[in-house]
Design a protein around this motif. Sequence first.
Motif, PDB file in Angstrom:
ATOM      1  N   GLU A 115      -7.155  23.034  -5.635  1.00 40.06           N
ATOM      2  CA  GLU A 115      -6.913  24.402  -6.098  1.00 40.06           C
ATOM      3  C   GLU A 115      -6.219  24.469  -7.459  1.00 40.06           C
ATOM      4  O   GLU A 115      -6.165  25.520  -8.061  1.00 40.06           O
ATOM      5  N   VAL A 116      -5.677  23.356  -7.927  1.00 40.85           N
ATOM      6  CA  VAL A 116      -4.889  23.344  -9.159  1.00 40.85           C
ATOM      7  C   VAL A 116      -5.534  22.365 -10.141  1.00 40.85           C
ATOM      8  O   VAL A 116      -5.918  21.268  -9.763  1.00 40.85           O
ATOM      9  N   ASP A 117      -5.637  22.773 -11.402  1.00 43.12           N
ATOM     10  CA  ASP A 117      -6.291  21.949 -12.424  1.00 43.12           C
ATOM     11  C   ASP A 117      -5.363  20.963 -13.116  1.00 43.12           C
ATOM     12  O   ASP A 117      -5.717  20.421 -14.162  1.00 43.12           O
ATOM     13  N   CYS A 118      -4.206  20.705 -12.579  1.00 44.74           N
ATOM     14  CA  CYS A 118      -3.281  19.743 -13.179  1.00 44.74           C
ATOM     15  C   CYS A 118      -3.840  18.323 -12.989  1.00 44.74           C
ATOM     16  O   CYS A 118      -4.480  18.023 -11.985  1.00 44.74           O
ATOM     17  N   VAL A 119      -3.564  17.454 -13.970  1.00 47.11           N
ATOM     18  CA  VAL A 119      -4.006  16.068 -13.888  1.00 47.11           C
ATOM     19  C   VAL A 119      -3.219  15.361 -12.792  1.00 47.11           C
ATOM     20  O   VAL A 119      -1.999  15.466 -12.719  1.00 47.11           O
ATOM     21  N   ASN A 120      -3.924  14.631 -11.924  1.00 49.18           N
ATOM     22  CA  ASN A 120      -3.291  13.901 -10.832  1.00 49.18           C
ATOM     23  C   ASN A 120      -3.512  12.408 -11.026  1.00 49.18           C
ATOM     24  O   ASN A 120      -4.608  11.915 -10.855  1.00 49.18           O
ATOM     25  N   ASN A 121      -2.468  11.703 -11.416  1.00 52.76           N
ATOM     26  CA  ASN A 121      -2.516  10.242 -11.546  1.00 52.76           C
ATOM     27  C   ASN A 121      -1.486   9.578 -10.651  1.00 52.76           C
ATOM     28  O   ASN A 121      -1.088   8.448 -10.913  1.00 52.76           O
ATOM     29  N   GLU A 122      -1.023  10.278  -9.618  1.00 53.24           N
ATOM     30  CA  GLU A 122       0.070   9.731  -8.811  1.00 53.24           C
ATOM     31  C   GLU A 122      -0.403   8.567  -7.954  1.00 53.24           C
ATOM     32  O   GLU A 122      -1.361   8.687  -7.196  1.00 53.24           O
ATOM     33  N   THR A 123       0.300   7.459  -8.103  1.00 52.96           N
ATOM     34  CA  THR A 123       0.045   6.287  -7.285  1.00 52.96           C
ATOM     35  C   THR A 123       1.369   5.711  -6.794  1.00 52.96           C
ATOM     36  O   THR A 123       2.405   5.879  -7.429  1.00 52.96           O
ATOM     37  N   LEU A 124       1.303   5.060  -5.661  1.00 56.53           N
ATOM     38  CA  LEU A 124       2.415   4.263  -5.146  1.00 56.53           C
ATOM     39  C   LEU A 124       1.928   2.825  -5.098  1.00 56.53           C
ATOM     40  O   LEU A 124       0.827   2.557  -4.599  1.00 56.53           O
ATOM     41  N   ILE A 125       2.717   1.910  -5.623  1.00 53.73           N
ATOM     42  CA  ILE A 125       2.341   0.500  -5.647  1.00 53.73           C
ATOM     43  C   ILE A 125       3.354  -0.275  -4.816  1.00 53.73           C
ATOM     44  O   ILE A 125       4.538  -0.336  -5.162  1.00 53.73           O
ATOM     45  N   PHE A 126       2.881  -0.831  -3.692  1.00 51.59           N
ATOM     46  CA  PHE A 126       3.726  -1.601  -2.789  1.00 51.59           C
ATOM     47  C   PHE A 126       3.479  -3.087  -3.042  1.00 51.59           C
ATOM     48  O   PHE A 126       2.334  -3.544  -2.989  1.00 51.59           O
ATOM     49  N   GLU A 127       4.558  -3.819  -3.320  1.00 48.65           N
ATOM     50  CA  GLU A 127       4.457  -5.246  -3.608  1.00 48.65           C
ATOM     51  C   GLU A 127       4.909  -6.056  -2.407  1.00 48.65           C
ATOM     52  O   GLU A 127       5.651  -5.563  -1.551  1.00 48.65           O
ATOM     53  N   THR A 128       4.489  -7.308  -2.350  1.00 48.63           N
ATOM     54  CA  THR A 128       4.844  -8.186  -1.228  1.00 48.63           C
ATOM     55  C   THR A 128       6.331  -8.496  -1.175  1.00 48.63           C
ATOM     56  O   THR A 128       6.849  -8.847  -0.125  1.00 48.63           O
TER      57      THR A 128
END
Length: 165
Positions: free
Chosen positions: A56-69
């Motif tokens: 519904e929203v035109d905002c750019v979405n680049n959200e990521t979560l990076i889980f390391e060992t």
Amino acid sequence: MNKLLFILCFALLFTSCSVEDNNISVVGTWKLTARNVVDGFDINNDGTVDTNILNEVDCVNNETLIFETNGVVSSNKTYNPDIDIALLDGTTDDYIFNVTCDEQGIIGFATTYTQDMNTVTFNDNEFTIIGNQLSREIKESIKIYNEDFTEIVATKDLTLIYTKQ
């Protein structure tokens, strides 16, 4: 008696292995794919109500979560639009939306996480892994104001869903 004890020990060993096999590793990159709210909204006024605010929203979405060992989770690309919602006076489902996309900066973090079976915890937030999705429900996260934005008249829960890349 010894045979019964052997069968019980074998069954316990087999059950323990089965539970271990169902444990899904959180290690890897997870992208935000949904910001779900029950009943949804038509924020973009296209005539279609959607429960996923991302649609519904035109905002750019680049959200990521990076889980390391090594037990560290980080994010350096955060989706964070500012959405103000007001219920029109005298209505039960007619809203005004003010959306601001904050795409100028990046909000990032790095912290430690723990995983216990299909539950992942970091920064006092608990996420659940189901298949290739990581989800978190935030109670009363969506605030709905009266028409002149001076008083909160309702709240809705928000569910964040990340999909493993």
